[in-house]
Scaffold this active site. Structure first.
Site, PDB file in Angstrom:
ATOM      1  N   ARG A 173       0.810  -1.220   0.000  1.00 51.92           N
ATOM      2  CA  ARG A 173       0.000   0.000   0.000  1.00 51.92           C
ATOM      3  C   ARG A 173       0.845   1.273   0.000  1.00 51.92           C
ATOM      4  NH1 ARG A 173      -2.433  -3.617  -1.265  1.00 51.92           N
ATOM      5  NH2 ARG A 173      -4.361  -4.508  -0.418  1.00 51.92           N
ATOM      6  N   SER A 222     -11.078   0.239   3.699  1.00 51.57           N
ATOM      7  CA  SER A 222     -10.205  -0.331   4.733  1.00 51.57           C
ATOM      8  C   SER A 222      -9.437   0.784   5.441  1.00 51.57           C
ATOM      9  CB  SER A 222      -9.220  -1.321   4.117  1.00 51.57           C
ATOM     10  OG  SER A 222      -9.907  -2.445   3.601  1.00 51.57           O
ATOM     11  N   GLU A 292      -4.270   3.101   6.689  1.00 49.62           N
ATOM     12  CA  GLU A 292      -4.272   2.905   5.245  1.00 49.62           C
ATOM     13  C   GLU A 292      -4.978   4.071   4.569  1.00 49.62           C
ATOM     14  OE1 GLU A 292      -6.020  -0.254   1.939  1.00 49.62           O
ATOM     15  OE2 GLU A 292      -5.303  -1.013   3.860  1.00 49.62           O
TER      16      GLU A 292
END
Length: 311
Positions: A173, A222, A292
């Site tokens: 990520r 998320s 995130e």
């Protein structure tokens, strides 16, 4: 927080001062962009950034699905890529050139129609190609780094460059894409496949998302990265945070790695709730969760606290 219009370069697209960002992000909360720029094409973007005072910050905005815009707003220029950047074209038997503003649904559907497999996971990510490239977006065991060949980027200086996969320094990520750079297109490569099988996989992914995630809520996707050896949602659940509420924000009962705006949450509510979850997880398991979701802009009130947390 308006800048004097005279210091900004002229554009062929749309340039608006003090533009509300809450309607453009999934949480439906947050302040304004000092300036919101929707370029007509890549040349318009390149010319604008090249002439823009280097001291003025620039941020790219996609679908706003993985983003908290703080209540004090975002200084500088927010660049939003619209329809001119939402095109997808087939290059060869297994490759697509995708505009930075193209959605994951459009890319995966175009791949299906072309008989290109391996891009089905993009169907499940609520974002655009520019965001996928910057954040190494992924789901269901696949990531952008698995399919990216190269991307075209407009740097903060206005220079247009093509970056190959190995120049992006991908990790989980995260990429090393320069600050202020805007992804205007990317080439994705899959493998030959049958359209019916590709559609079946897309249907499976869509059904799995529907079953496990609060898709019809005001959310940001998320919230935390999965720590090595752990699932973020399980750590949040074990820390007793399922349903935890602060102001108008709540940890989802359906999927504990999702935060929800119940209707009137401020971005401060949402971010403070996330920090409280991180604190409780650290206290329970010793694991420090990493955000995130991107958090951008200024706080409306610097005195943030957790008064009012309830369950």
């Amino acid at each position: 927080m308006t800048l004097a219009a005279t210091i900004l370069p002229s554009v062929r697209g749309s340039l608006k001062a003090d533009a509300p960002l809450a309607p453009l992000v999934w949480f439906k909360a947050g302040g304004v962009a000092q300036w919101l720029f929707e370029p007509k094409d890549a040349d318009d973007l390149s010319d604008f950034l090249g002439d823009l005072d280097p001291a003025i910050p620039v941020m790219a905005l996609g679908l706003g699905s993985n983003l908290i815009v703080r209540d004090g707003g975002v200084p500088g220029v927010v660049v939003r890529l619209g329809k001119p950047f939402a095109k997808v074209e087939q290059l060869d038997a297994t490759s697509l050139r995708c505009g930075g503003g193209a959605s994951g649904i459009l890319v995966s559907s175009t791949a299906r129609d072309a008989g290109i497999a391996g891009l089905e996971f993009l169907r499940s990510i609520p974002g655009t190609v520019g965001g996928f490239v910057r954040m190494n977006g992924g789901a269901y065991g696949r990531e952008t780094c698995d399919i990216l060949v190269e991307c075209e980027v407009v740097l903060r200086s206005g220079e247009r460059v093509t970056l190959p996969l190995d120049a992006l320094g991908y990790t989980y990520r995260h990429s090393k894409l320069p600050e202020g750079a805007v992804v205007v297109s990317a080439v994705f490569r899959g493998i030959p496949g049958e359209s019916t099988a590709i559609q079946a996989e897309m249907d499976r992914i869509a059904a799995a998302r529907e079953e496990s995630q609060p898709l019809r809520s005001k959310t940001g996707g998320s919230t935390f990265k999965n720590p090595a050896g752990h699932k973020a949602w399980a750590l949040v659940d074990e820390a007793g945070c399922r349903g935890l509420q602060l102001g108008g924000a709540q940890v989802s009962e359906k999927h504990t790695n999702f935060l929800l705006n119940l209707g009137d949450a401020t971005s401060a509510d949402i971010e403070a709730l996330g920090e409280e979850v991180r604190r409780r997880v650290k206290a329970k398991s010793g694991v420090e969760l990493e955000w995130e979701i991107q958090r951008v802009g200024s706080f409306a009130d610097a005195a943030q606290n957790l008064v009012g947390v309830k369950k």
